[in-house]
Design an enzyme around this catalytic site. Sequence first.
Site, mmCIF file in Angstrom:
data_model
loop_
_atom_site.group_PDB
_atom_site.id
_atom_site.type_symbol
_atom_site.label_atom_id
_atom_site.label_comp_id
_atom_site.label_asym_id
_atom_site.label_seq_id
_atom_site.Cartn_x
_atom_site.Cartn_y
_atom_site.Cartn_z
ATOM 1 N N CYS A 135 0.836 -1.201 0.000
ATOM 2 C CA CYS A 135 0.000 0.000 0.000
ATOM 3 C C CYS A 135 0.872 1.253 0.000
ATOM 4 C CB CYS A 135 -0.918 -0.019 1.227
ATOM 5 S SG CYS A 135 -1.891 1.485 1.382
ATOM 6 N N CYS A 138 -0.398 4.103 2.279
ATOM 7 C CA CYS A 138 -0.174 3.890 3.719
ATOM 8 C C CYS A 138 1.298 4.093 4.077
ATOM 9 C CB CYS A 138 -0.531 2.466 4.138
ATOM 10 S SG CYS A 138 -1.970 1.811 3.341
ATOM 11 N N ASP A 139 2.209 3.582 3.235
ATOM 12 C CA ASP A 139 3.617 3.489 3.639
ATOM 13 C C ASP A 139 4.574 4.375 2.857
ATOM 14 O OD1 ASP A 139 2.846 1.535 5.472
ATOM 15 O OD2 ASP A 139 2.990 -0.035 3.961
#
Length: 315
Positions: A135, A138-139
């Site tokens: 992701c 997200c990261d």
Amino acid sequence: MEKNMYDLVIVGGGPAGLSAGIYAMRAAMNAVLVEKGMPGGQVALTKDVENYPGIEEVGGFELCEKFLNHAKRYNLEIRENEVARVEPGVDFHEVVLTDGTRLDTHAVILAAGGSARKLGVPGEMEQYGKGVSYCATCDGFFFRGKTVVVVGGGDTALEDALYLSKICKKVYLVHRREEFRGSRILQQRVFAEPRITLVLSSVLTNIAGNDQGVTGVTVQHVESGETRDIDTDGVFIFVGFRPNNMLVPAGVKMNAAGYVVTDEKCETSLPGIFAVGDLRQKYANQIVLAAADGCVAALAAAHFVEARKAQAGRK
Ligand code: NAP
């Protein structure tokens, strides 16, 4: 043990499930949506959505909030709980939650979506959360000013390579063929992005790392067999996803890839059980299609439940 009787139980709270909830409430159904995590599904993990008609650009999380607030406006009951199994019945179906609660219902809409497919190379699991990610939204932030490798050639890989190129110093895009599967417009943007280096006709064979995280990858050319090491701080893997079909009850027809086969009403081979969104076999998986599936299934479920009740009344 708690028992409840519903017209409709919706399993999963992504765009398909929430859209089904909106339409079910508008059809005056006694409906509940069960979601084990935060509603929103995969879209909540997407940075920008630019192809939902009527909304030119919106953050994935923000779009999910809109879906959720829309469903709440009609007082859709949402239970934050995990479904253990779905037990089909003749007069009604049962949705059993992991805490033992049994939800009796005339109709079920399965909207559990899908999840990221793994590559299955050495180091992938060992370095998961330490540089290996599925992701970018997200990261990606953790790799600000660093080098990352993106694997895949579909829309997700192209879109997220572009996203990462805005954050990272350098992005290697590794794809196993010469041509990308992703859309033309994304390809054009990728080709024009100087921070993205293409590594084509190549597969990732190893992810190296230590306690601190990922340090590099090995890629192999599919024709020459030549291998090459690339130093990198992170590896983002976008090689498709699998439908989350664990809750699909026995008797429901699925295709070889594990997607649920439905008719045009999104009804499965078991009467009163519907499947929507990424779980359902169809031409493409898009937010707009997931939302459309939710609409169709809820309207069809309302019709099904009405007919069931009328039939029961005549007995
Ligand atoms: P996808 O379209 O299935 O693409 C998966 C990619 O991973 C393909 O390029 C495939 O290569 C590659 N791949 C699969 N297994 C591999 C392996 N073992 N090793 C190396 N490469 C492998 O998946 P996706 O990109 O996640 O997209 C899923 C769906 O969501 C699609 O319908 C897509 O259009 C949609 N989507 C749309 C948007 C958007 O429109 N904004 C954004 C994201 C996703 P091959 O091409 O060689 O098979």
